[in-house]
Scaffold this motif. Structure first.
Motif: not given
Length: 263
Positions: A198-225
């Motif tokens: 990236g433009y700040t000079g780094g990357s995430m390496g071999d394990d680079h999540p780009i989409s995930w989901c989880h329960r949080y604080d009583g609710g449901k969350a999904f994210y995709t990059g």
């Protein structure tokens, strides 16, 4: 105080309605979705395309969609209308008033859904609760390019029909932290298939999540990059991906999102 408690109770009641009640009358939408597009930082050209695509998904799959940049809609009474709230490439501090933040937090605590798309991770940098909701903050990205996504969260609505190795062009976000410990990762991006620095000079390496989901604080969350480009919102596989995320967080599809889930 009394009015606030009443509104909160109304929110709980609305979120608890069974789907059969929501669809009791023919032609009535199964549920409602709020698409939030406010930006106080970089604004993606693809936002109108994304909003239009989600509206079309609603028409095709029987749910109602409201699109807004009005942060004052984040109050108990308005949020009670929605099964899930989509942050569509929001940036900066889109909820910049404490009452808006408080209302959204109550909504999630009462079982509400959050669907984050792309720059939803580039938001709320002074709000730790939001970082935990979305899963990770944006760090940087390289140039837009083709890469291969490893779809590893099979058995969810957000990954149905996706190939195990999914080649596509997008803007591949690096994140400030790896969310894996607290979420179920649905997809990673293979850094060997593109230039990940990236433009700040780094990357995430071999394990680079780009989409995930989880329960949080009583609710449901999904994210995709995924979802930087306008072309993404005409891509059937990507549209299926975000439709599944909406259905999961709205409670009309299985939410198998514990970190230990494998199907």
């Amino acid at each position: 105080m009394i009015r606030t408690r009443i509104a909160a109770l109304l929110s709980v009641a609305a979120l608890a309605l069974p789907l059969t009640a929501a669809t009791a009358h023919a032609g009535t939408p199964a549920f409602r979705v709020l698409v939030f597009t406010k930006t106080t930082g970089f604004r993606h050209d693809s936002i109108p395309d994304g909003a239009a695509a989600i509206e079309k998904l609603g028409q095709e799959h029987g749910f109602a969609v409201d699109v807004t940049e009005d942060a004052t809609r984040f109050n108990d009474a308005d949020l009670a209308k929605y099964r899930t709230v989509v942050f569509l490439s929001t940036t900066g501090d889109p909820l910049d008033q404490q009452p808006e933040k408080d209302a959204f937090q109550r909504y999630i605590e009462h079982g509400g859904g959050f669907t984050g798309i792309h720059a939803a991770a580039d938001s709320g940098y002074t709000w730790a609760w939001y970082r935990n909701l979305v899963g990770a903050y944006f760090q940087d990205h390289p140039a837009i390019q083709q890469a291969t996504v490893n779809v590893i969260g099979q058995g969810t609505a957000a990954t149905r029909g996706l190939p195990n190795r999914w080649s596509r062009t997008d803007e591949w976000y690096n994140y400030r932290s790896n969310p894996r410990q607290n979420v179920r990762v649905l997809a990673t991006v293979d850094e060997s298939t593109y230039d990940p620095i990236g433009y700040t000079g780094g990357s995430m390496g071999d394990d680079h999540p780009i989409s995930w989901c989880h329960r949080y604080d009583g609710g449901k969350a999904f994210y995709t990059g995924l979802g930087h480009t306008s072309e993404s919102y005409t891509e059937p596989a990507f549209l299926s991906h975000i439709l599944g995320g909406i259905e999961m967080t709205a409670g009309v599809a299985k939410f198998n999102c514990d970190p230990a889930d494998t199907e």
